[in-house]
Design a protein around this motif. Sequence first.
Motif, short mmCIF file in Angstrom:
data_model
loop_
_atom_site.label_atom_id
_atom_site.label_comp_id
_atom_site.label_asym_id
_atom_site.label_seq_id
_atom_site.Cartn_x
_atom_site.Cartn_y
_atom_site.Cartn_z
N TYR A 23 -86.95 -91.32 -30.07
CA TYR A 23 -86.69 -89.97 -30.54
C TYR A 23 -85.97 -89.16 -29.48
O TYR A 23 -86.08 -89.42 -28.28
N ILE A 24 -85.21 -88.16 -29.93
CA ILE A 24 -84.44 -87.33 -29.02
C ILE A 24 -85.31 -86.22 -28.43
O ILE A 24 -85.28 -85.92 -27.25
N ARG A 25 -86.10 -85.61 -29.27
CA ARG A 25 -86.95 -84.50 -28.82
C ARG A 25 -88.22 -84.52 -29.66
O ARG A 25 -88.22 -84.99 -30.79
N PRO A 26 -89.33 -84.01 -29.15
CA PRO A 26 -90.55 -83.95 -29.96
C PRO A 26 -90.42 -82.89 -31.04
O PRO A 26 -89.84 -81.83 -30.83
N PHE A 27 -90.94 -83.19 -32.21
CA PHE A 27 -90.95 -82.22 -33.30
C PHE A 27 -92.25 -81.42 -33.23
O PHE A 27 -93.32 -81.96 -32.97
N GLN A 28 -92.14 -80.13 -33.48
CA GLN A 28 -93.32 -79.26 -33.42
C GLN A 28 -94.08 -79.36 -34.74
O GLN A 28 -93.85 -78.60 -35.68
N LEU A 29 -94.97 -80.33 -34.82
CA LEU A 29 -95.72 -80.57 -36.05
C LEU A 29 -97.18 -80.21 -35.82
O LEU A 29 -97.80 -80.62 -34.84
N ASN A 30 -97.74 -79.45 -36.75
CA ASN A 30 -99.10 -78.95 -36.61
C ASN A 30 -100.16 -79.99 -36.94
O ASN A 30 -101.28 -79.93 -36.44
N ASP A 31 -99.81 -80.93 -37.82
CA ASP A 31 -100.86 -81.76 -38.41
C ASP A 31 -100.91 -83.19 -37.89
O ASP A 31 -101.55 -84.04 -38.49
N ILE A 32 -100.22 -83.49 -36.79
CA ILE A 32 -100.32 -84.85 -36.23
C ILE A 32 -100.92 -84.84 -34.83
O ILE A 32 -101.03 -85.90 -34.21
N ALA A 33 -101.34 -83.67 -34.37
CA ALA A 33 -101.82 -83.54 -32.99
C ALA A 33 -103.07 -84.36 -32.72
O ALA A 33 -103.32 -84.77 -31.59
N THR A 34 -103.86 -84.61 -33.76
CA THR A 34 -105.10 -85.37 -33.57
C THR A 34 -104.89 -86.88 -33.68
O THR A 34 -105.83 -87.65 -33.43
N LEU A 35 -103.68 -87.31 -34.02
CA LEU A 35 -103.39 -88.74 -34.12
C LEU A 35 -103.18 -89.33 -32.73
O LEU A 35 -102.86 -88.60 -31.78
N PRO A 36 -103.34 -90.64 -32.56
CA PRO A 36 -103.04 -91.26 -31.26
C PRO A 36 -101.62 -90.91 -30.80
O PRO A 36 -100.71 -90.77 -31.62
N VAL A 37 -101.45 -90.79 -29.50
CA VAL A 37 -100.16 -90.37 -28.95
C VAL A 37 -99.04 -91.32 -29.40
O VAL A 37 -97.95 -90.88 -29.77
N ALA A 38 -99.31 -92.64 -29.37
CA ALA A 38 -98.29 -93.60 -29.78
C ALA A 38 -97.88 -93.38 -31.24
O ALA A 38 -96.70 -93.50 -31.59
N THR A 39 -98.83 -93.03 -32.10
CA THR A 39 -98.53 -92.77 -33.51
C THR A 39 -97.69 -91.51 -33.64
O THR A 39 -96.74 -91.46 -34.45
N GLN A 40 -98.04 -90.47 -32.88
CA GLN A 40 -97.23 -89.24 -32.90
C GLN A 40 -95.78 -89.54 -32.51
O GLN A 40 -94.84 -89.04 -33.14
N MET A 41 -95.61 -90.36 -31.48
CA MET A 41 -94.26 -90.69 -31.02
C MET A 41 -93.50 -91.50 -32.06
O MET A 41 -92.30 -91.32 -32.25
N THR A 42 -94.20 -92.41 -32.74
CA THR A 42 -93.55 -93.19 -33.80
C THR A 42 -93.09 -92.27 -34.93
O THR A 42 -91.97 -92.41 -35.44
N ILE A 43 -93.94 -91.33 -35.34
CA ILE A 43 -93.55 -90.38 -36.39
C ILE A 43 -92.34 -89.58 -35.95
O ILE A 43 -91.38 -89.37 -36.71
N ASN A 44 -92.35 -89.11 -34.69
CA ASN A 44 -91.20 -88.38 -34.17
C ASN A 44 -89.93 -89.23 -34.21
O ASN A 44 -88.84 -88.75 -34.53
N SER A 45 -90.05 -90.53 -33.88
CA SER A 45 -88.90 -91.42 -33.88
C SER A 45 -88.36 -91.62 -35.29
O SER A 45 -87.14 -91.64 -35.52
N ILE A 46 -89.27 -91.78 -36.25
CA ILE A 46 -88.86 -91.93 -37.65
C ILE A 46 -88.12 -90.67 -38.13
O ILE A 46 -87.10 -90.75 -38.82
#
Length: 692
Positions: free
Chosen positions: A278-301
Amino acid sequence: MEKQRYRTISLLTTIFALSTLFVQSGNSLAKTVPANAVHLYQAGLAIMHQNATQALADFTESEKLAPWWEPPVYEQGQILAVTDFQKAIPILMHAAQLAPKDDTVWNILGWGYYTHQEFTQAIQAFTKQLTVNPTQANAHWGLANRYDNSSVRQFAKARQQLQLLLSSSAFRAMAQKSLASLPPNAIDLTYHDSLPISEEDAIAALLSYRRMVYPTSNVLIKGRDGHLPSPEVTNYIAYADQIGLLKGLQISSFQASATRVFLAQLLANFYGINQYDYIRPFQLNDIATLPVATQMTINSILANQLMTTVTPNDFAPLRTMTRSEFASTLQNANRIMKNPPSGDQLVSPEPHLRTSPPFIYFFSTSQPSLSVQSADLTSHQKQISAIGLTYFPFIADFPSGSAKTRQAIDQTQYLLTVASAGGGATQEWQQLEQTSIAPFMVLANYNNVTHQADPAIVDQMLTTPGRPTALINEITAIARKEKLRGVTVDFENILPKDRVPYVNFMQALHAQLSANGITTMVCLPERDQSAPQSPYDYAGLSSHADLVMLITYDEHVPGGKPGTIAALFNDQRVIQYALTQIPANKLLLGVADYGYDWSAGTGVEVSMQQAKSLASSYHATITIDPSSQTPTFQYTDASGVKHTVWFENGQSLTYVDQLVNTFALRGIAVWHLGAEDTSFWHALTTAHLSTS
């Protein structure tokens, strides 16, 4: 499925026309057909299969004499449907107006639209045919083909049409065959499209969009609920597990509705998007409680635009998707990965995209005879991109650096090549000069005494002061003198201590060849994981080459146990690892066009045709090994000796060639010229790898 023509106009039709000499058009009165119009029509019928141009002229003149008569108009449309379908359309529509009860016109239109991928018009034409003649099985066959097309993918509707054909004696066998191979309704995302997509159907549908290969296999993997996947998608799930597609997925139940976070991870696995893409992190309110690796995968998608947020600040990770929504997501994802985001949203690494025609490279060896190879070149020169000569015929010109290396090992004077030249080699070289095929010199460490790749040859060359430079200068001088287009380096079984010297050699060779406009190609042994101690530095060597061949064959060799030459699953794993080190637009997948016949503890090479001839001569049954997807058979010769044969055929090569398209590789490198048969070239065409 395949198209079937069924209307045959014979001279009996003409005789009937001559005897009646009138037609009925709409509500008009019956009109007499002039005898000369019938004569021209008859003449056109007699020659249409030998001289379509003259037949078209005859039918056109016949129509001018009797413009209300449908047969010559129909025949014009039938001829043009093959040569210029756009011109055929108004003519066939006119024929339908002249003879509203002739359903065959609509069948021709349906197949024409289908061939040109105008699927909406195709279904309208086939449906109109059924309106005119509700019992016409050909229309059901056309509709079944249309719905099963890879661009349409409405398998449930295709199945419905095929089941209707089971009552037709003419189509029953074809319908049964097509039903047996038709994907299940579960991966037809237009079927029950408003329902949530399940985890197992999402996996199967994703695989099916790339038309990948799904060998039959037993599935032992279970969801966390302890249940196996549904029977209709078992093969897809087995294949997904074997290629690592399920890695990291939390499968609660194969039958459970798939959440958006599950689908994001699935897409990331399939398209090779890792959590750092991913280029930059997306400011998403509802993924903060997910594992960090999962958050990064969502950002990449999201950065790759393969999915979107539900609201500007919410991804809704636990929300489900309908089958229709997932179909739209897949269509968008396939489009994105073929045309990556531009500008500051371009991710790294870039999605795989072939930017030039597929590259088809053949090695030319001392076998089969040069006359066979010469005939091969003549027949397929428009399909072959390059030939690598393993017996380069100009060795004597430069006897210093490399020849000394060879002489120290096996008392020969060859320039690191397989065999000496001879007159035939020079003849083939001269033949190559008359074609557009690019000639490559092959540098190898083959020992003519041991008949094996000899690591000492490379080690002496790399570690003797001044020898690498001498060899590079020789190679460049020969390449310039003989107008070579490329040089292939095939150093096999080299020593681990030569890892760094080999990269340094390739760096110097590539720089000098590039300065002279000559392509550099390197051959690498296959592997599916990192190997820091290996003498072959994938990333280092590929950075100093224009083309990189993966040697993905000879998994079983003559001196070992019988077995597959190149297993499909192995190829897939090797490609997936290679793409983490080497750009796809450099990669050539190694392809075998031969096999081995094992008996009494040893094996001999057989060509594709020789293998088939052996099976035929000994009445052996060829079977497809479900794991490797390659053909094999056994036979007992006249002396009572049992033989086991494994080889490649058109079917197995089609699977391999499809992998080249799936991963957008640069092309294939085939060992070797002259061993292939017609099914090899058909496989290239089927997989859209033919360059002609």
